[in-house]
Design a protein around this motif. Structure first.
Motif, mmCIF file in Angstrom:
data_model
loop_
_atom_site.group_PDB
_atom_site.id
_atom_site.type_symbol
_atom_site.label_atom_id
_atom_site.label_comp_id
_atom_site.label_asym_id
_atom_site.label_seq_id
_atom_site.Cartn_x
_atom_site.Cartn_y
_atom_site.Cartn_z
ATOM 1 N N LEU A 10 -30.386 5.617 -11.343
ATOM 2 C CA LEU A 10 -29.288 5.912 -11.742
ATOM 3 C C LEU A 10 -29.254 7.254 -12.464
ATOM 4 N N ARG A 11 -30.201 7.521 -13.041
ATOM 5 C CA ARG A 11 -30.359 8.759 -13.947
ATOM 6 C C ARG A 11 -30.829 9.956 -12.881
ATOM 7 N N ARG A 12 -31.567 9.484 -11.855
ATOM 8 C CA ARG A 12 -31.778 10.344 -10.937
ATOM 9 C C ARG A 12 -30.607 10.721 -9.885
ATOM 10 N N ARG A 13 -29.796 9.658 -9.510
ATOM 11 C CA ARG A 13 -28.773 9.704 -8.560
ATOM 12 C C ARG A 13 -27.605 10.035 -8.985
ATOM 13 N N TYR A 14 -27.269 10.343 -10.290
ATOM 14 C CA TYR A 14 -25.793 10.410 -10.680
ATOM 15 C C TYR A 14 -24.805 11.602 -10.047
ATOM 16 N N HIS A 15 -25.753 12.529 -9.601
ATOM 17 C CA HIS A 15 -25.224 13.754 -8.964
ATOM 18 C C HIS A 15 -24.819 13.597 -7.559
ATOM 19 N N HIS A 16 -25.133 12.179 -6.802
ATOM 20 C CA HIS A 16 -24.772 12.027 -5.659
ATOM 21 C C HIS A 16 -23.374 12.235 -5.126
ATOM 22 N N LYS A 17 -23.017 12.967 -3.780
ATOM 23 C CA LYS A 17 -21.635 13.212 -3.716
ATOM 24 C C LYS A 17 -20.641 12.024 -3.750
ATOM 25 N N THR A 18 -21.117 10.975 -3.194
ATOM 26 C CA THR A 18 -20.274 9.761 -3.431
ATOM 27 C C THR A 18 -19.837 9.339 -4.895
ATOM 28 N N ILE A 19 -20.729 9.692 -5.895
ATOM 29 C CA ILE A 19 -20.603 9.219 -7.176
ATOM 30 C C ILE A 19 -19.724 10.554 -7.902
ATOM 31 N N ILE A 20 -19.926 11.641 -7.424
ATOM 32 C CA ILE A 20 -19.106 13.073 -7.957
ATOM 33 C C ILE A 20 -17.594 12.619 -7.502
ATOM 34 N N LYS A 21 -17.256 12.194 -6.202
ATOM 35 C CA LYS A 21 -16.261 11.935 -5.678
ATOM 36 C C LYS A 21 -15.532 11.190 -6.464
ATOM 37 N N PHE A 22 -15.979 10.051 -7.283
ATOM 38 C CA PHE A 22 -15.038 8.961 -7.832
ATOM 39 C C PHE A 22 -15.372 9.241 -9.193
ATOM 40 N N ALA A 23 -15.928 10.450 -9.686
ATOM 41 C CA ALA A 23 -16.061 10.708 -11.010
ATOM 42 C C ALA A 23 -14.928 10.290 -12.171
ATOM 43 N N PRO A 24 -13.717 10.778 -11.694
ATOM 44 C CA PRO A 24 -12.665 10.121 -12.795
ATOM 45 C C PRO A 24 -12.497 8.733 -13.102
ATOM 46 N N VAL A 25 -12.762 8.075 -11.943
ATOM 47 C CA VAL A 25 -12.657 6.542 -11.919
ATOM 48 C C VAL A 25 -13.998 6.035 -12.950
ATOM 49 N N ILE A 26 -15.121 6.720 -12.345
ATOM 50 C CA ILE A 26 -16.517 6.135 -13.265
ATOM 51 C C ILE A 26 -16.240 6.538 -14.752
ATOM 52 N N GLU A 27 -15.669 7.781 -14.995
ATOM 53 C CA GLU A 27 -15.545 8.009 -16.349
ATOM 54 C C GLU A 27 -14.534 6.831 -17.112
ATOM 55 N N TYR A 28 -13.435 6.700 -16.541
ATOM 56 C CA TYR A 28 -12.413 5.853 -17.155
ATOM 57 C C TYR A 28 -13.339 4.592 -17.345
ATOM 58 N N ILE A 29 -13.827 3.897 -16.305
ATOM 59 C CA ILE A 29 -14.586 2.609 -16.520
ATOM 60 C C ILE A 29 -15.680 2.760 -17.711
ATOM 61 N N SER A 30 -16.221 3.572 -17.812
ATOM 62 C CA SER A 30 -17.367 3.904 -18.783
ATOM 63 C C SER A 30 -16.638 3.812 -20.034
ATOM 64 N N ARG A 31 -15.705 4.730 -20.345
ATOM 65 C CA ARG A 31 -14.995 4.918 -21.661
ATOM 66 C C ARG A 31 -14.364 3.416 -22.141
ATOM 67 N N CYS A 32 -13.952 2.650 -21.125
ATOM 68 C CA CYS A 32 -13.243 1.256 -21.342
ATOM 69 C C CYS A 32 -14.465 0.202 -21.121
ATOM 70 N N SER A 33 -15.578 0.469 -21.112
ATOM 71 C CA SER A 33 -16.627 -0.539 -20.797
ATOM 72 C C SER A 33 -16.793 -1.551 -21.832
ATOM 73 N N PHE A 34 -16.758 -0.792 -23.091
ATOM 74 C CA PHE A 34 -16.817 -1.846 -24.304
ATOM 75 C C PHE A 34 -15.522 -3.009 -24.218
ATOM 76 N N GLY A 35 -14.359 -2.337 -24.096
ATOM 77 C CA GLY A 35 -13.282 -3.000 -24.045
ATOM 78 C C GLY A 35 -13.218 -4.158 -22.961
ATOM 79 N N VAL A 36 -13.695 -3.709 -21.606
ATOM 80 C CA VAL A 36 -13.860 -4.544 -20.600
ATOM 81 C C VAL A 36 -14.803 -5.829 -21.069
#
Length: 363
Positions: free
Chosen positions: A277-303
């Motif tokens: 995951l450290r190597r592949r975080y810049h994959h175009k599919t991941i970049i496309k969903f970057a806002p969703v990923i960041e939201y889930i990441s920020r809320c991960s502890f709450g989830v």
């Protein structure tokens, strides 16, 4: 993603919480199988084993992320770190131990017992909801973090700790994995009990944290190609699943430790996944969903905090639909609990930010 954040850590955290929710969603159906209370067909066993193993990657990813994020920092004033980071986490834990106990009493129709609640809040008794086992673990790791950080950053040559690291792998992972089979399946062999005093090391959990630091800061796994790491993940999964099916098919139900974080295969799968995951975080599919990923990441502890009560309620509802196949109930439980958690956390992220920080560590 926000420039001040490390995008790859957001990817790892988002993946971690998805795995945790998946693990608990599958566990609701797979736990009786592991304990020998329910027999299932071989195809269904394979599905549950695969999903449950994937789910177990969540905690290793969270711990490795802690190491990557916190161990490179300087802690000149340990008391300041405890006040800024450890104390808020402790307060959040106490709040949710209390809330979970009230929830448990209401949902399970149990009598309120103040003595039990006090014991839970003092960490002298397991919490009423099982997922809270992680909180005392991470609190304990936070106590040691400043000192581990100083030790690692003061060392100009980490290779001098290679033997200690290998010894840690043997004691924390390889011996516990072997002991799973010595407990029931290979009783002619005594269980292995190392006489090394490893109390000051922390435990296998701190080992995940240190390994996460070594991967992110010192490129521990850079010499291995991504294909080799992927092969290692598949091989570890196949060997672990073979061992688990051997135990299951021979009715050895006393231990489920091939799925716990002391299992060598779980360690390898989790750490190799972290590196990929450290190597592949810049994959175009991941970049496309970057806002969703960041939201889930920020809320991960709450989830992590609220998904379990939601799962408990949903599972009670699902029990009325016994004719629905398990292979449909598992994903339904996963997606429903995940989306409900994320929706409930939205106002705490966008409006009630102080409450979101206190209750769910949304940052």
């Amino acid at each position: 993603m926000t420039k001040s954040r490390k995008p790859w850590l957001d990817v790892v955290r988002a993946a971690a919480i998805l795995c945790v929710v998946l693990c608990h969603s599958v566990e609701a159906f797979y736990r009786p199988v592991l304990l020998g209370q329910l027999q299932v067909s071989f195809p269904l066993w394979n599905i549950e084993n695969l999903l449950f193993t994937v789910g177990r990657i969540g905690v290793p990813l969270f711990l490795a992320t802690t190491g990557a994020l916190m161990l490179p920092q300087d802690y000149p004033d340990v008391s300041a770190f405890y006040k800024k980071s450890l104390l808020p986490l402790f307060l959040t834990t106490e709040i949710w131990i209390f809330c979970n106990y009230i929830f448990y009493c209401l949902v399970e129709h149990k009598t309120f017992d103040i003595s039990r609640l006090i014991l839970e809040m003092l960490f002298l008794k397991a919490s009423s909801l099982s997922h809270m086992w992680y909180m005392p673990v991470i609190l304990g790791c936070y106590v040691a973090l400043p000192f581990i950080s100083r030790l690692l950053q003061a060392s100009t040559n980490l290779r001098q700790y290679s033997l200690l690291y290998i010894l840690g792998i043997v004691i924390f992972f390889m011996i516990p994995t072997a002991n799973v089979f010595f407990k029931e399946a290979i009783t002619v062999m005594p269980g292995l009990s190392p006489q090394f005093d490893t109390g000051l090391w922390g435990s296998c959990y701190s080992f995940y944290i240190i390994t996460g630091y070594l991967i992110s800061k010192h490129q521990l796994l850079d010499r291995f190609k991504s294909q080799s790491l992927l092969f290692g993940i598949i091989l570890a999964f196949v060997l672990n699943s073979t061992g688990q099916y051997y135990l299951y098919s021979h009715h050895y139900y006393q231990s489920t430790w091939l799925y716990w974080y002391t299992d060598f295969a779980i360690f390898l799968i989790g750490i190799f996944t972290f590196e990929l995951l450290r190597r592949r975080y810049h994959h175009k599919t991941i970049i496309k969903f970057a806002p969703v990923i960041e939201y889930i990441s920020r809320c991960s502890f709450g989830v992590y905090i609220i998904h379990k009560p939601i799962l408990v309620v949903l599972q009670k509802c699902f029990n009325h639909f016994t004719t629905v196949p398990v292979r449909i109930q598992m994903p339904a439980l996963f997606f429903t609990s995940l989306f409900v958690s994320l929706i409930l956390l939205y106002p705490f992220k966008s409006v009630w930010k102080k409450a979101g920080s206190l209750l769910f560590h949304i940052k």
